[in-house]
Design a protein around this motif. Structure first.
Motif, PDB file in Angstrom:
ATOM      1  N   TYR A 629      32.314 160.623  83.326  1.00  0.00           N
ATOM      2  CA  TYR A 629      32.619 162.024  83.652  1.00  0.00           C
ATOM      3  C   TYR A 629      31.638 162.524  84.713  1.00  0.00           C
ATOM      4  N   SER A 630      32.171 163.322  85.628  1.00  0.00           N
ATOM      5  CA  SER A 630      31.340 163.984  86.632  1.00  0.00           C
ATOM      6  C   SER A 630      31.712 165.462  86.657  1.00  0.00           C
ATOM      7  N   GLN A 639      29.384 155.823  90.530  1.00  0.00           N
ATOM      8  CA  GLN A 639      27.920 155.803  90.438  1.00  0.00           C
ATOM      9  C   GLN A 639      27.343 157.181  90.148  1.00  0.00           C
ATOM     10  N   ASN A 640      27.994 158.189  90.651  1.00  0.00           N
ATOM     11  CA  ASN A 640      27.470 159.537  90.481  1.00  0.00           C
ATOM     12  C   ASN A 640      28.089 160.237  89.279  1.00  0.00           C
ATOM     13  N   SER A 641      28.527 159.464  88.322  1.00  0.00           N
ATOM     14  CA  SER A 641      29.056 160.012  87.083  1.00  0.00           C
ATOM     15  C   SER A 641      28.317 159.371  85.921  1.00  0.00           C
ATOM     16  N   VAL A 642      28.497 159.975  84.767  1.00  0.00           N
ATOM     17  CA  VAL A 642      27.805 159.473  83.580  1.00  0.00           C
ATOM     18  C   VAL A 642      28.829 159.065  82.553  1.00  0.00           C
ATOM     19  N   GLY A 662      35.887 169.217  85.754  1.00  0.00           N
ATOM     20  CA  GLY A 662      35.227 168.143  86.490  1.00  0.00           C
ATOM     21  C   GLY A 662      36.177 166.978  86.713  1.00  0.00           C
ATOM     22  N   SER A 663      35.611 165.774  86.804  1.00  0.00           N
ATOM     23  CA  SER A 663      36.406 164.570  87.096  1.00  0.00           C
ATOM     24  C   SER A 663      36.152 163.516  86.035  1.00  0.00           C
ATOM     25  N   THR A 746      25.886 167.275  78.823  1.00  0.00           N
ATOM     26  CA  THR A 746      26.445 166.600  79.988  1.00  0.00           C
ATOM     27  C   THR A 746      25.325 166.304  80.958  1.00  0.00           C
ATOM     28  N   ALA A 747      25.630 165.448  81.934  1.00  0.00           N
ATOM     29  CA  ALA A 747      24.590 165.070  82.905  1.00  0.00           C
ATOM     30  C   ALA A 747      25.240 164.827  84.253  1.00  0.00           C
TER      31      ALA A 747
END
Length: 917
Positions: A629-630, A639-642, A662-663, A746-747
């Protein structure tokens, strides 16, 4: 004369005492030719080319150049599994001059060096038939048959062939064959092109020259007459050497075979004489090929070649005593077509035929054309067939046919008795006859036979002589008849191709293995029986025979991922011979190939839940799906999601997760841990998702002041210091949410991979040889992920574990980043790390609570984070003027007091509902 025999006769009365006749080149009548099948000449010449097995067969004499098969007199095997076959083949009487070619199973062998007497030689590497697997399959040691030759060193390696096995005076081949099913289907057939017997020649002064190679029929006959081993053994003193020298000069007369052709000898002797025949028969064979006569005159054997000449004397009626006998040609001896058989080197030394007149006789004068002569002969086909065992030139054979035909049509025969003047005549001489009764005036005849009568007169047998018969006429050039090229069952063409692929195979029990698929391109050869498929690991030395069959597709199961395999395939013919191998190599990628990208990824928001679904990928080695999730609604990357869901096991294709703006990103993961190359992303911006309240947000960037282990901070970017080890970054502070609560965490993590060696200008080697992706493989070779540990007392924390977006129940929250390099040269680079703690509004309620006549304290089962919550009270049985007061709100509860219109505290039963976080 239309074939009618005319005879003029005056009676000869003198009794005959002695008759002298000569061996002549052509018999008065041609031999009978069978109506069907082959002639003795065909059968014999075919036998010359065969290999026979015998220990007591007659040894032939080879004059000139001929292809011969020979007689096997010795065979023995040796070596492990009888690998080697040794053989001795007798070619003929020695000493021969040379062996210019050896054929094995009708295939000319290319040797590593020239064939020489008593010298072993191997097959050259350029020979595709008998040089296989980088080794010669044949060794040969020719022996030319000198009387002093020594034993074969090749055969002497066997205990059964000793130093006394010299075969002196015999030309033979010593051979050793190495077994190879691709080259030999049975006992090899051996043939050799032999430059035959060395013979003594004569100089002009009749001095004998050192024996050497010669195809001159005069010298070949001289050798045969004088040789005591295989010939007549006639003493030289009984031979008229001058006549043999003169004949040799006639034989080498140069003639032009056809317009533009190189000159050839008018006569050559290229013969294989059967020594089982009577000597006189072999003498006739040699004489036949050179138009020779062998009279015995003056106590010596004399060789005469029938050619042009002049009369030595003229005999008139005064010299002729008594009557005469004159015969014209008769139908049995007269021809309007003559066919001559000979051995043709251009047809693999098989028997061939020429004829005169030729089939196309339009270039001849009308009188010489077959139709004209046949008409003159009453319409009868008068055909004569003659065999010439010594002739190997079609032009020499055609010349023979022409002379025989012309002689047969102009062949008056005269028998007379003459006075002493005839004593000067010998067989073969030309004599003029002048006789008024016969109408002859110096008419030329050739002497065929001489008889000596008791009254001292001489009887002569004469045949008409025409000088024009012997004038060489240029022939038509022999057409180059296309050779019938039959497919060679021992020459197998290799498969057209070998193509390798690999794939995963799934069994009913869920087991998945990797298979190597082999596709064989069919050989164009018609004699292919099956294909032999072999494989091995590239690191192994020996191939494994996997399959033998006619099928063109094969599958090798349970091959190893990332292992390189070599595959080779050959075609095997019905004869057992094999083609060369066609090879291919493949590195197995079946399981290491990244799984397919996920398709048809969708999201439905229902009551605060995101229902995610996708299409099942077809990869058999799929292990699970991972969802991240981003917070970004656009521009999100894997890469820019957790991590949101670490594993969604197969065969599931849907999951329910908390709905957030979000995505959502998804990738497939195979059993080796390989991820899909590309993430599939779906974004949602539904603002009404849940009622969340931000508790705290902690951002470590840009300064990243927390604890760094094996990390370097440069330009506000975190990188690994030592790429051989993992690195960690522990957040600067622990998040305290005040009490133990369940919070939604979330992060946001922003990272990229960096490998300086993959910069275009930093790469070494050829760009086209570069493996991997055009833009490099750094993203798949490094990674950073977030981990979380929780505590209730800020003293005892859980172990760090991979962080996934979700609800956590704790008071204290501790975070760290873990940076990993998988290839030792690539580092993840962190530019942002942010953690957000939210709490969702929640509702607590109670019903039928008795307040009592005082202040009632309501305690929450699950305290709120803040006292900023809403409370709703419903009193039961409230009278007009009754009311309540809500006071002392805390995170743990509140107080409520019921009063009437007189402000007197009363007891009531009530319900409540509280909403907050």
């Amino acid at each position: 004369m239309g074939g009618i025999i005319r005879t003029a006769t005056k009676i000869i009365t003198a009794p005959i005492k002695i008759i002298s006749k000569a061996l002549s080149w052509i018999a008065p009548k041609p031999p009978e030719i069978p109506d069907f099948g082959t002639t003795d000449f065909d059968d014999y010449e075919t036998g010359v080319l065969l290999n026979k097995q015998s220990n007591d067969a007659n040894i032939p004499v080879i004059y000139g150049t001929r292809l011969v098969g020979g007689t096997r007199v010795f065979m023995e095997t040796s070596g492990a599994d009888n690998t080697y076959l040794y053989m001795s083949i007798i070619l003929g009487e020695g000493e021969i001059n040379d062996i210019t070619e050896i054929r094995i199973d009708d295939k000319a062998v290319t040797w590593a060096s020239d064939l020489a007497d008593n010298t072993a030689v191997e097959v050259g590497s350029g020979d595709s038939n008998f040089y296989k697997d980088s080794a010669s399959l044949i060794r040969v040691e020719p022996h030319f048959g000198s009387d002093s030759q020594t034993a074969s060193s090749l055969l002497s390696t066997l205990s059964s062939w000793g130093t006394n096995h010299r075969l002196r005076g015999i030309a033979y081949l010593a051979l050793r064959f190495k077994w190879n099913q691709d080259a030999f289907g049975s006992i090899p057939k051996v043939q050799a092109v032999v430059q035959g017997k060395k013979v003594v020649t004569l100089a002009s002064n009749l001095s004998e020259q050192t024996a050497s190679f010669s195809s001159n029929p005069a010298f070949c006959l001289l050798d045969y007459l004088r040789n005591e081993r295989y010939g007549k053994g006639i003493a030289t003193s009984d031979i008229d050497l001058q006549s043999f020298y003169d004949a040799s000069q006639v034989a080498v007369t140069q003639v032009t075979p056809y317009s533009g052709g190189s000159d050839i000898n008018i006569f050559d002797c290229n013969a294989v004489l059967d020594t089982s025949k009577k000597i006189i028969e072999n003498v006739r064979i040699i004489l036949r090929g050179c138009r020779g006569y062998l009279p015995y005159t003056g106590g010596k054997y004399k060789l005469i070649i029938e050619t042009t000449g002049t009369a030595s004397i003229t005999l008139t009626e005064d010299d002729i005593i008594g009557g005469f006998n004159l015969n014209s040609e008769n139908k049995n001896d007269k021809f309007n077509r003559v066919i001559c058989s000979f051995v043709n080197p251009d047809r693999n030394y098989q028997v061939d035929e020429v004829q005169f007149p030729p089939i196309d006789d339009s270039g001849l004068t009308s009188a010489d054309q077959h139709a004209t002569m046949k008409t003159a002969d009453g319409g009868f086909l008068l055909e004569g067939r003659f065999d010439f065992q010594t002739i190997t030139s079609p032009y020499q054979a055609e010349e023979m046919a022409e002379i025989i035909l012309r002689r047969s049509r102009e062949a008056l025969k005269l028998n007379v008795n003459v006075s002493g003047d005839g004593y000067d005549l010998a067989i073969g001489d030309i004599v003029n006859i002048t006789h008024a009764s016969l109408g002859f005036s110096a008419k030329a005849f050739r002497v065929l036979a001489v008889s000596f009568n008791e009254d001292y007169t001489m009887g002569l047998t004469l045949v008409e002589y025409q000088a024009t018969h012997y004038t060489w006429a240029s022939k038509a050039q022999q057409s180059s008849t296309p050779t019938t090229t039959l497919p060679n069952p021992f020459l197998i063409q290799p498969p057209a191709s070998v193509t390798l692929t690999d794939q995963l195979i799934s069994y009913n029990d869920g087991t998945v293995i990797v298979a190597l698929d082999i596709a064989v391109g069919a050989s164009p050869n018609s004699f292919v029986s099956f294909y032999q498929v072999e494989y091995k690991k590239a690191s192994d030395s020996d191939f494994i025979i996997y399959a033998q069959g006619s099928g063109l597709t094969h599958r090798v199961l349970n091959v190893i991922d990332q292992e390189t395999y070599d595959v080779r395939v050959k075609a095997v013919g019905v004869s057992g011979a094999s083609s060369t191998y066609v090879t291919a190599q493949r590195t197995i990628i079946g399981s290491i190939l990244p799984p397919s990208d996920v398709t048809d990824f969708s999201c439905n928001i229902i009551n605060g839940e995101a229902h995610l679904s996708w299409e099942q990928i077809s990869d058999l080695d799929l292990a699970f799906y991972q969802i991240r999730y981003s917070t970004l609604t656009s521009g999100a990357t894997w890469q820019n999601s957790v991590s949101l869901v670490e594993k969604v096991s197969r065969p599931a294709t849907s999951i329910v997760v908390p709905a957030r703006v979000g995505s959502y990103c998804i990738k497939a993961v195979d059993k080796l841990g390989n991820f899909s190359i590309n993430e599939t992303i779906i974004a949602t911006n539904v603002t009404s998702i849940g009622n969340f309240n931000n508790i705290t947000t902690q951002s470590e960037n840009p300064n990243f002041t927390g604890t760094k282990t094996n990390l370097t901070l440069d330009s506000n970017l975190l990188r690994l210091t030592n790429l051989g080890s993992n690195g960690t970054y522990e957040f600067a502070s622990v998040i305290d949410i005040g009490a133990v609560h369940t919070s939604r965490i979330t992060a946001t993590l922003a990272q990229f991979a960096e490998n300086p060696s993959e910069l275009f200008d930093s790469e070494s080697g050829d760009f086209d040889d570069k493996t991997g992706s055009f833009d490099g493989d750094s993203p798949s070779n490094s990674n950073a992920h977030l981990e979380i540990a929780v505590s209730s007392d800020n003293s005892t924390f859980t172990e760090f574990k991979n962080f996934v977006i979700g609800d956590y129940t704790a008071r204290y929250l501790k975070f760290r980043l873990v940076l990993i390099s998988r290839d030792g040269v690539t580092t993840p680079v962190i530019s942002q790390a942010t953690v957000t703690v939210d709490m969702e509004d929640r509702i607590q309620s109670g019903n039928d609570i008795l307040s009592g006549a005082g202040t009632k304290t309501v305690a929450f089962t699950n305290p709120y984070k803040t006292a900023n919550y809403a409370v709703g009270i419903t009193g039961q049985g409230m009278a007009t003027g009754d009311y309540f007061l809500v006071e002392s709100k805390t995170i743990n509860g509140f107080n409520v007091t019921f009063k009437n219109s007189s402000n007197t505290v009363i007891s009531k039963t009530f319900d409540f509902i509280a909403k907050g976080f």
